[in-house]
Design a protein around this motif. Structure first.
Motif, PDB file in Angstrom:
ATOM      1  N   ALA A   6       0.817  -1.221   0.000  1.00 47.84           N
ATOM      2  CA  ALA A   6       0.000   0.000   0.000  1.00 47.84           C
ATOM      3  C   ALA A   6       0.846   1.265   0.000  1.00 47.84           C
ATOM      4  N   HIS A   7       2.135   1.147   0.262  1.00 46.68           N
ATOM      5  CA  HIS A   7       2.999   2.314   0.389  1.00 46.68           C
ATOM      6  C   HIS A   7       4.432   1.875   0.127  1.00 46.68           C
ATOM      7  N   ALA A   8       5.297   2.834  -0.039  1.00 43.02           N
ATOM      8  CA  ALA A   8       6.717   2.515  -0.219  1.00 43.02           C
ATOM      9  C   ALA A   8       7.247   1.827   1.032  1.00 43.02           C
ATOM     10  N   ASN A   9       7.790   0.623   0.871  1.00 42.90           N
ATOM     11  CA  ASN A   9       8.303  -0.128   2.011  1.00 42.90           C
ATOM     12  C   ASN A   9       9.765  -0.515   1.857  1.00 42.90           C
ATOM     13  N   LEU A  10      10.416   0.039   0.824  1.00 43.51           N
ATOM     14  CA  LEU A  10      11.845  -0.189   0.614  1.00 43.51           C
ATOM     15  C   LEU A  10      12.565   1.148   0.511  1.00 43.51           C
ATOM     16  N   GLU A  11      13.774   1.208   1.049  1.00 38.13           N
ATOM     17  CA  GLU A  11      14.642   2.374   0.881  1.00 38.13           C
ATOM     18  C   GLU A  11      15.965   1.911   0.271  1.00 38.13           C
ATOM     19  N   PHE A  12      16.353   2.561  -0.822  1.00 38.49           N
ATOM     20  CA  PHE A  12      17.626   2.288  -1.475  1.00 38.49           C
ATOM     21  C   PHE A  12      18.640   3.366  -1.094  1.00 38.49           C
ATOM     22  N   HIS A  13      19.862   2.927  -0.825  1.00 37.26           N
ATOM     23  CA  HIS A  13      21.006   3.824  -0.682  1.00 37.26           C
ATOM     24  C   HIS A  13      21.981   3.446  -1.791  1.00 37.26           C
ATOM     25  N   VAL A  14      22.239   4.375  -2.699  1.00 36.44           N
ATOM     26  CA  VAL A  14      23.062   4.065  -3.874  1.00 36.44           C
ATOM     27  C   VAL A  14      24.359   4.863  -3.779  1.00 36.44           C
ATOM     28  N   GLN A  15      25.486   4.167  -3.994  1.00 38.51           N
ATOM     29  CA  GLN A  15      26.809   4.761  -3.783  1.00 38.51           C
ATOM     30  C   GLN A  15      27.721   4.452  -4.966  1.00 38.51           C
ATOM     31  N   PRO A  16      28.547   5.407  -5.389  1.00 42.72           N
ATOM     32  CA  PRO A  16      29.462   5.180  -6.513  1.00 42.72           C
ATOM     33  C   PRO A  16      30.762   4.508  -6.051  1.00 42.72           C
ATOM     34  N   LEU A  17      30.636   3.457  -5.278  1.00 40.79           N
ATOM     35  CA  LEU A  17      31.784   2.785  -4.680  1.00 40.79           C
ATOM     36  C   LEU A  17      31.350   1.406  -4.230  1.00 40.79           C
ATOM     37  N   SER A  18      32.314   0.604  -3.802  1.00 44.32           N
ATOM     38  CA  SER A  18      31.991  -0.696  -3.212  1.00 44.32           C
ATOM     39  C   SER A  18      33.102  -1.104  -2.258  1.00 44.32           C
ATOM     40  N   LEU A  19      32.732  -1.794  -1.208  1.00 49.12           N
ATOM     41  CA  LEU A  19      33.675  -2.314  -0.220  1.00 49.12           C
ATOM     42  C   LEU A  19      32.982  -3.450   0.507  1.00 49.12           C
ATOM     43  N   ASP A  20      33.734  -4.223   1.260  1.00 48.99           N
ATOM     44  CA  ASP A  20      33.147  -5.369   1.953  1.00 48.99           C
ATOM     45  C   ASP A  20      32.304  -4.930   3.140  1.00 48.99           C
ATOM     46  N   ALA A  21      32.745  -3.892   3.852  1.00 46.65           N
ATOM     47  CA  ALA A  21      32.006  -3.360   4.994  1.00 46.65           C
ATOM     48  C   ALA A  21      32.584  -1.996   5.320  1.00 46.65           C
ATOM     49  N   PHE A  22      31.804  -1.153   6.035  1.00 52.22           N
ATOM     50  CA  PHE A  22      32.322   0.151   6.438  1.00 52.22           C
ATOM     51  C   PHE A  22      33.612  -0.026   7.216  1.00 52.22           C
ATOM     52  N   GLY A  23      34.610   0.774   6.875  1.00 48.10           N
ATOM     53  CA  GLY A  23      35.905   0.663   7.505  1.00 48.10           C
ATOM     54  C   GLY A  23      36.879  -0.216   6.755  1.00 48.10           C
ATOM     55  N   GLU A  24      36.365  -1.005   5.800  1.00 53.28           N
ATOM     56  CA  GLU A  24      37.220  -1.854   4.976  1.00 53.28           C
ATOM     57  C   GLU A  24      37.676  -1.075   3.739  1.00 53.28           C
ATOM     58  N   PRO A  25      38.771  -1.506   3.101  1.00 56.17           N
ATOM     59  CA  PRO A  25      39.253  -0.792   1.911  1.00 56.17           C
ATOM     60  C   PRO A  25      38.262  -0.882   0.752  1.00 56.17           C
ATOM     61  N   LEU A  26      38.275   0.130  -0.086  1.00 53.59           N
ATOM     62  CA  LEU A  26      37.482   0.091  -1.307  1.00 53.59           C
ATOM     63  C   LEU A  26      38.000  -1.013  -2.223  1.00 53.59           C
ATOM     64  N   HIS A  27      37.077  -1.642  -2.948  1.00 54.26           N
ATOM     65  CA  HIS A  27      37.499  -2.591  -3.966  1.00 54.26           C
ATOM     66  C   HIS A  27      38.303  -1.868  -5.048  1.00 54.26           C
ATOM     67  N   ARG A  28      39.134  -2.598  -5.750  1.00 55.23           N
ATOM     68  CA  ARG A  28      40.014  -1.992  -6.752  1.00 55.23           C
ATOM     69  C   ARG A  28      39.418  -2.017  -8.156  1.00 55.23           C
ATOM     70  N   ILE A  29      38.218  -2.557  -8.289  1.00 59.27           N
ATOM     71  CA  ILE A  29      37.549  -2.601  -9.581  1.00 59.27           C
ATOM     72  C   ILE A  29      36.475  -1.523  -9.642  1.00 59.27           C
ATOM     73  N   PRO A  30      36.149  -0.982 -10.806  1.00 58.92           N
ATOM     74  CA  PRO A  30      35.039  -0.020 -10.899  1.00 58.92           C
ATOM     75  C   PRO A  30      33.720  -0.712 -10.526  1.00 58.92           C
ATOM     76  N   ALA A  31      33.000  -0.120  -9.599  1.00 63.05           N
ATOM     77  CA  ALA A  31      31.749  -0.745  -9.147  1.00 63.05           C
ATOM     78  C   ALA A  31      30.897   0.284  -8.425  1.00 63.05           C
ATOM     79  N   PHE A  32      29.595   0.000  -8.356  1.00 67.48           N
ATOM     80  CA  PHE A  32      28.701   0.787  -7.503  1.00 67.48           C
ATOM     81  C   PHE A  32      27.918  -0.162  -6.612  1.00 67.48           C
ATOM     82  N   THR A  33      27.372   0.395  -5.551  1.00 66.46           N
ATOM     83  CA  THR A  33      26.590  -0.379  -4.591  1.00 66.46           C
ATOM     84  C   THR A  33      25.162   0.143  -4.575  1.00 66.46           C
TER      85      THR A  33
END
Length: 565
Positions: free
Chosen positions: A380-407
């Protein structure tokens, strides 16, 4: 209740003691100390917010998981996450979570607050009656220069937003082509454009607005304590860890909260409150303090040798949180932060841009582009929220991946799974056991699977075709509900929105901890004012609603004091 020895000083008496110098506590301290005749003490277990990385937006990477600014909580191993335990960041510094969070300004949906009003029987919590409390402290950039300056005469925008308050809301200071294309793909997938996620219906796609000022993080310590700290009637004590509440029996036979016992600079100190003690230690800290003080489920307190002062079964129950599933796509022919920040020249350019213009990746919130939509047509209403980022990593605090990617991360806005916060021992220094029980209901597992499908539907639109997106995580080989729900358990993480553990409710609700005016049931002189009082989690990020809660309750506290004077 059994007392421990403490230093007593007759001068350590205040009208109000606010426990917790986070988002709610800073606002409360400001509002309650406006009356010069009212003495207010604000207690913060962490240190001052003078750590440089607090104030640089990308500094959350260095604040989360850092004992200088984070309580370093972890969840219990979670069956819904296939046995994983998660890092559970909570701010431990002035400004609390507003000093380490994602800076996104998001109120939620009107129906959230109308639901609170129905759950409590108090229309003061409705959207219509909460909107003035959102606006009271807001300073929205689109109203700079007058209501018509950047709104094009849009009176509805000025009706919905405030200007001149302490809480600054600005647009983000960068854009990425890959995000622009994702937004267009979302539109092609049937999600409308939105230029305001905070009007009561946040369905749509657009850029998040953030709590920043000119490229710096704007936390609640700057907003609410900085203009008030010179008031002689406001005392701010940092590195002051509250161990328990002082509970006494007054002349009428009621149990009353008379103050707090805290550890400060190696001493155990008693501080007394003439009017009220206000717990604003958050959805983890406030129930823990209540339980340590003998207020909570009797069976739990007895198990840990704590005298039961008030059997209040709901303390620490009803924990709700947003679980985010992070889908990562490799791309070609695209600029992403992965490729820029993994070179020395790129890092130097990033630093130079921020130094000169306070813009670029160092000014980034963790998420830039947002989208709200429905997991399926029956919703009946929006029940999902997307957060879109021009980067990728395994977890916050971890290094960025070395390949071009978005999350493209997605969370279920209205989870039905609930968990608990329970003391682990009778020692205040022992962290509580946090058990969110993620994905423990069939509804949540089904929505998790459907949300991954929604990401795939957007990414296959023509607007993204030029980047040749390739699903890396979770992986296109996983298709069934069972496979996707299990994968969600493998890759999902909290987005740090715990609420509900001291929920408000009607008098006949045995699980309600506080009434609709946030007074703790059965204990005089004690309130809880933080995200823990939410009966249901809001449909979005939780910092802005927490400030609204504090604004509304501060007004009630002042009005009640005037009536008693």
């Amino acid at each position: 209740m059994k007392q421990t020895s403490a230093v007593r000083d007759n001068n350590l008496e205040f009208d109000y003691i606010v426990v917790g110098g986070g988002s709610a506590g800073c606002l409360l301290a400001n509002r309650l100390s406006r009356d010069p005749a009212t003495r207010v003490l604000l207690l913060e277990a962490g240190r001052k917010d003078d750590y440089p990385w607090i104030h640089i937006p990308v500094g959350y990477l260095y604040c989360i998981g850092n004992p200088r600014t984070d309580w370093l909580f972890k969840t219990e191993p979670d069956a819904g996450l296939n046995g994983r335990s998660l890092r559970y960041p909570r701010g431990k510094t002035l400004g609390g979570c507003s000093s380490i969070n994602g800076m996104i300004y998001m109120r939620g949906q009107a129906r959230d607050f109308d639901g609170w009003a129905a759950a409590t029987g108090d229309d003061a919590w409705s959207w219509e009656n909460s909107l003035p409390d959102f606006k009271a402290h807001e300073d929205h950039y689109r109203l700079d220069g007058g209501a018509d300056y950047q709104t094009g005469g849009n009176s509805r925008f000025s009706d919905m937003h405030g200007h001149g308050g302490e809480w600054r809301v600005e647009k983000q200071r960068l854009k990425w082509d890959i995000l622009e294309s994702f937004a267009e793909a979302a539109v092609q997938a049937g999600i409308p454009r939105s230029d305001d996620f905070n009007s009561g219906d946040n369905e749509g796609v657009g850029y998040f607005e953030v709590n920043q000022r000119s490229g710096w993080r704007w936390n609640t310590s700057k907003a609410f304590l900085r203009p008030a700290k010179t008031r002689p009637n406001l005392s701010i004590w940092t590195q002051s860890h509250v161990e328990r509440l002082m509970l006494e029996t007054d002349a009428s036979g009621r149990t009353r909260c008379a103050g707090v016992v805290l550890s400060r600079r190696g001493d155990r100190v008693e501080v007394r409150a003439k009017k009220e003690v206000i717990l604003s230690a958050g959805a983890i800290g406030s129930p823990h303090i209540l339980q340590l003080s003998g207020i909570g489920p009797a069976h739990l307190l007895k198990r840990h040798g704590i005298e039961v002062v008030h059997d209040l079964p709901g303390v620490g129950e009803n924990l709700q949180d947003h679980l985010q599933i992070r889908a990562v796509y490799k791309v070609g022919n695209a600029k992403t932060l992965n490729t820029i920040a993994n070179s020395l020249i790129g890092k130097a350019m990033i630093g130079l841009e921020y130094a000169l213009r306070r813009s670029g990746p160092m000014s980034m919130a963790p998420s830039q582009l947002g989208a709200f939509t429905r997991s399926d047509a029956a919703q009946a209403h929006a029940n999902l929220e997307f957060h879109v980022q021009p980067l990728s990593l395994d977890a916050f605090g971890e290094p960025l991946h070395r390949i071009p990617a978005f999350t493209a991360s997605v969370c279920n806005l209205n989870p039905t799974s609930v968990g608990t916060v329970r003391l682990r021992s009778g020692k205040a220094s022992d962290a509580p056991a946090i058990a969110p029980n993620y994905l423990s209901t069939e509804d949540d597992r089904r929505i998790a699977a459907d949300s991954i499908r929604q990401i795939r539907r957007i990414v296959t639109q023509s607007a993204l075709a030029k980047y040749r997106p390739e699903e890396w995580k979770p992986g296109p080989q996983f298709q069934s509900d069972e496979e996707l729900a299990k994968l969600a358990g493998d890759i999902a993480n909290t987005i740090f929105h715990p609420v509900g553990t001291t929920k408000m409710g009607r008098d006949d609700d045995p699980t309600a901890v506080v009434d609709s005016r946030l007074r703790v049931r059965g204990i005089a002189g004690l309130r809880v004012v933080d995200a823990g009082i939410m009966p249901k989690i809001t449909s979005g990020n939780t910092n802005a609603p927490t400030l609204m809660i504090a604004e509304k309750t501060a007004r009630w506290i002042v009005e009640e004091a005037r009536q008693l004077a």
